[in-house]
Design a protein around this motif. Structure first.
Motif, mmCIF file in Angstrom:
data_model
loop_
_atom_site.group_PDB
_atom_site.id
_atom_site.type_symbol
_atom_site.label_atom_id
_atom_site.label_comp_id
_atom_site.label_asym_id
_atom_site.label_seq_id
_atom_site.Cartn_x
_atom_site.Cartn_y
_atom_site.Cartn_z
ATOM 1 N N THR A 625 0.724 -1.307 0.403
ATOM 2 C CA THR A 625 0.193 -0.425 0.226
ATOM 3 C C THR A 625 0.735 1.191 -0.137
ATOM 4 N N HIS A 637 -2.160 8.917 6.630
ATOM 5 C CA HIS A 637 -2.989 8.137 7.417
ATOM 6 C C HIS A 637 -1.188 7.088 7.538
ATOM 7 N N ASN A 660 -4.221 -2.287 7.952
ATOM 8 C CA ASN A 660 -4.172 -0.699 7.075
ATOM 9 C C ASN A 660 -3.927 -0.766 5.916
ATOM 10 N N GLY A 663 -5.895 -4.542 1.480
ATOM 11 C CA GLY A 663 -7.089 -5.708 1.653
ATOM 12 C C GLY A 663 -6.773 -6.593 0.438
ATOM 13 N N SER A 709 -11.864 -9.239 5.400
ATOM 14 C CA SER A 709 -10.978 -8.470 4.830
ATOM 15 C C SER A 709 -11.903 -7.094 3.911
ATOM 16 N N THR A 710 -11.511 -6.100 3.573
ATOM 17 C CA THR A 710 -12.127 -5.288 2.884
ATOM 18 C C THR A 710 -11.673 -4.544 1.887
ATOM 19 N N GLY A 712 -8.928 -2.315 0.278
ATOM 20 C CA GLY A 712 -8.385 -0.731 0.082
ATOM 21 C C GLY A 712 -8.375 -0.190 1.498
ATOM 22 N N ARG A 713 -9.328 -1.201 1.988
ATOM 23 C CA ARG A 713 -9.268 -0.538 4.110
ATOM 24 C C ARG A 713 -7.952 -1.343 4.667
ATOM 25 N N GLY A 714 -7.876 -2.754 4.176
ATOM 26 C CA GLY A 714 -7.372 -3.350 5.384
ATOM 27 C C GLY A 714 -7.882 -4.746 5.527
#
Length: 731
Positions: A625, A637, A660, A663, A709-710, A712-714
């Motif tokens: 990321t 972030h 984070n 994902g 997991s999502t 793009g978000r972790g």
């Protein structure tokens, strides 16, 4: 008769035959081992010297990068402030105070601007301590005024005046001519203290892109010498930096890179340095390669004043025009002292083993030969007609048997001669029989003697070899045992430093500067952790190997009650090198939310393997990321891994590890626990880590392992295991 004397001359005493071969074997074996030890030590010295030179060069390289980047960055910030109209360069009093504030925050020697009008202003630290303000106009003479300032940066009184002309100084003309950020030629002044500095400078423009002049930030090169002097290479090692033309910039010695000639500063060539080490090395480089021809890391050995030195030469460049050479040298004696001591110890051990072997050999041969000599004397006496011979018993079993046989034979002979006196009439009939018996007895005696000698040879050989093995084993165990004292010595040294700091809380400025350069407080805290980390690392490797074997063979092992938090912390310690900040990426923050958990029955090593696999995947996802995000977004972030533990109910615990990072897609989540399935590039993953972790949790511990997991978000992995393996029900 001549043939008998010839044979006697070619024979050797049994004592000599027993002792000499064993002494020669011992001497050859110990000498060969000592020679190999010395050669291996020399090879280790070359490797260690190369590692030390590379490490020192890397430290100098990082220091130069960080130290010399500050002036260019500060110039960029100030140029942007001026271009946006936030700082009016015509108000020289305000600008001077502005530069005074920056001098408080940065370890620089000078910050100033020169305008196209011939005017200028700057803040200086000419003596290395006191900050003053320079203000000059375009009208000569004595147009530059140096002001003393108070604690708020306000001008209080005039300290000095001298002539200054922007248009005649390379400090001003070089960046204007270049039209971009550069390093101007090194400045050498006597104001009145020696002032020799590298000047980072660039043109400045207003909001309409009209040239206003230039801005510069200077670094005193003696500060680089102070840094090099703080490096602990060896007592006679040297590190120095020079320009491509051979002019000295800084060195780790006490010699300064300049001289005063009639109050004028003259910079010193490395080939003319008062240091014989620097001078010899520089002359060798100049004569063999030339300063300008070195384009990469160059290593060689050189004799300096009759002593071998290891030399490393590296070019150092930056985007703004600096092109220097960094030279690191270490004498061979810094490494050979211990090897020479070990060589002397080896020679002493060889001599001791030789003396011991001779003593033991003489004692053993004497103990063995003496009964044989007595038996030989008794045999010669009997051969002379004296039958009244008795051989005393021996402590050696074989010789004792031979003595009994001889005594028995002597008794039998006496009986025969007595019977001969009383039975002369039957003696002639039995003489041949008795003679044959005597011959057989003598033959048996000779065979017995040969067997006894051979048996004693082998027995003596076994004893000597056992003794030699014992003598060799002792120094080996001595060397091995000393390895455990490293940690004790380290703790003693740290305790000594702590005691010194307690009794001398205000050390000398040089000691304080050196402590800050090496970050003594961090070293005191980190060195014990480093030793503990090494121990934990080796234990962890054994646990990983055992876990892999259990996974592949399904071996069973004992459960034990452990603290899960200790396993997580140990794993984080092993991965610390990947969590800390590096030039290409920021630090990964670890957030722990630990609940109060009881001891958990589990396979501790295998459970730690699960933590390792999940944390490594989390770090990989975060690094992927970070590679796609700009620098500002990384600051807003920050990278983070959150570890949460809790009690699900009275019989189960839960460990959740979330990151984070990038994902995981839904399609990939369905196969994440499949063997040999991986999304990493070829050579970076086998696809077995999560499969092994799933088997350890579900089969070995009868627990659960889930992935949420999502993209793009972790990602979050949730581990649930029972406190006791006897508990069968799910939570």
């Amino acid at each position: 008769m001549k043939s008998q004397y010839f044979l006697r001359d070619k024979t050797f005493p049994l004592q000599l035959v027993l002792v000499v071969p064993f002494v020669l074997q011992i001497f050859a074996a110990v000498g060969f081992v000592g020679y190999l030890s010395f050669k291996n030590g020399q090879s280790a010295v070359n490797d260690l010297a190369e590692q030390l030179l590379d490490r020192t060069s890397d430290v100098v390289d990082e220091r130069l990068k960080s130290y010399l980047a500050i002036p260019q960055i500060l110039n960029q910030l100030n140029a942007d402030v001026i271009r946006r109209g936030m700082l009016d360069v015509r108000d020289r009093e305000v600008v001077g105070k502005y530069f005074w504030d920056q001098m408080q925050a940065y370890d620089l020697t000078y910050i100033g601007i020169g305008l196209t009008t011939g005017e200028g202003v700057g803040a200086a630290r000419y003596d290395g301590k006191t900050i003053t303000v320079d203000d000059w106009t375009a009208t000569l003479p004595n147009n530059l005024t140096n002001y003393a300032v108070d604690s708020q940066g306000n001008r209080t009184q005039v300290s000095d005046r001298w002539d200054w002309d922007n248009f005649k100084e390379t400090w001003y003309t070089e960046p204007i001519a270049a039209g971009k950020p550069i390093w101007a030629k090194i400045t050498a002044l006597n104001l009145p203290t020696p002032y020799i500095a590298a000047s980072a400078s660039r043109p400045i423009y207003d909001s309409q892109n009209r040239l206003l002049g230039m801005i510069a930030a200077d670094i005193h090169l003696l500060k680089l010498s102070d840094f090099l002097h703080s490096l602990e290479i060896s007592q006679s090692g040297q590190v120095f930096i020079m320009e491509r033309d051979g002019t000295l910039i800084a060195s780790s010695g006490t010699e300064k890179p300049f001289t005063l000639v009639k109050k004028d500063i003259k910079r010193v060539q490395a080939t003319d340095s008062p240091s014989p080490i620097i001078q010899t090395i520089a002359k060798h480089i100049q004569s063999s390669k030339g300063f300008g021809s070195i384009t990469g890391d160059t290593d060689f050995q050189l004799d300096v004043q009759g002593e071998p030195y290891f030399i490393d030469v590296r070019p150092w460049r930056d985007p703004y025009g600096l092109d220097w050479l960094v030279v690191t040298s270490v004498p061979e004696t810094a490494f050979m002292a211990q090897i020479n001591a070990n060589t002397r110890t080896t020679i002493a051990l060889c001599f001791g083993a030789l003396v011991g072997a001779i003593g033991i050999g003489l004692f053993t041969s004497r103990w063995l030969v003496h009964p044989i000599l007595r038996l030989n004397q008794a045999s010669e006496a009997m051969a002379s007609g004296n039958l009244e011979q008795t051989v005393p018993a021996s402590n050696i079993q074989e010789l004792n048997t031979l003595s009994h046989s001889f005594n028995h034979m002597a008794g039998r002979l006496r009986e025969l001669f007595t019977a001969l006196e009383h039975s002369k009439e039957v003696l002639e009939g039995r003489v041949d029989e008795r003679t044959a018996e005597l011959k057989n007895a003598l033959a048996e005696l000779q065979r017995t003697q040969a067997q006894v000698v051979q048996g004693e040879k082998m027995s003596s050989l076994g004893q000597l070899v056992a003794g030699v093995a014992h003598e060799i084993n002792n120094p080996v165990n001595f060397i091995h045992g000393n390895l455990t004292h490293v940690q004790e010595y380290t703790e003693d040294l740290l305790e000594f430093v702590h005691l010194y700091q307690q009794h001398y809380p205000r050390p000398a400025p040089e000691i304080q500067s050196a402590a800050e350069d090496i970050d003594l407080e961090f070293l005191q805290a980190d060195l014990p952790k480093m030793l503990a980390s090494m121990q934990l690392g080796t234990d962890r490797i054994r646990q990983i190997i055992l876990s892999l074997r259990n996974f592949s063979r399904m071996d069973e092992a004992e459960f034990k009650a452990v603290d899960v938090h200790e396993g997580i912390d140990s794993t984080l310690m092993i991965l610390q090198h990947r969590l800390k900040a590096r030039p290409e990426q920021p630090e990964i923050e670890i957030v722990k939310h630990y609940a109060k958990l009881p001891l958990v029955e589990c396979y501790a090593g295998q459970l730690n393997q699960v933590f390792m696999n999940i944390l490594v995947n989390a770090i990989d996802a975060i690094e992927e990321t970070n590679a796609k995000r700009p620098y500002q977004e990384l600051k807003d972030h920050p990278s983070r891994i959150t570890i949460r533990t809790s009690m699900v109910d009275a019989g189960w615990i839960e460990v959740a590890i979330a990151d984070n990072g990038v994902g995981i897609a839904q399609a990939v989540q369905k196969r994440i626990f499949d063997p040999f399935f991986t999304t990493k590039a070829l050579g970076k993953g086998t696809g077995m880590g999560m499969s092994i972790s799933y088997q350890i949790i579900t089969e070995k511990h009868r627990g659960r392992l889930e992935c949420i997991s999502t993209p793009g978000r972790g990602t979050e992995f949730i581990i649930q295991i029972p406190l006791r393996q006897a508990v069968q029900q799910a939570p």
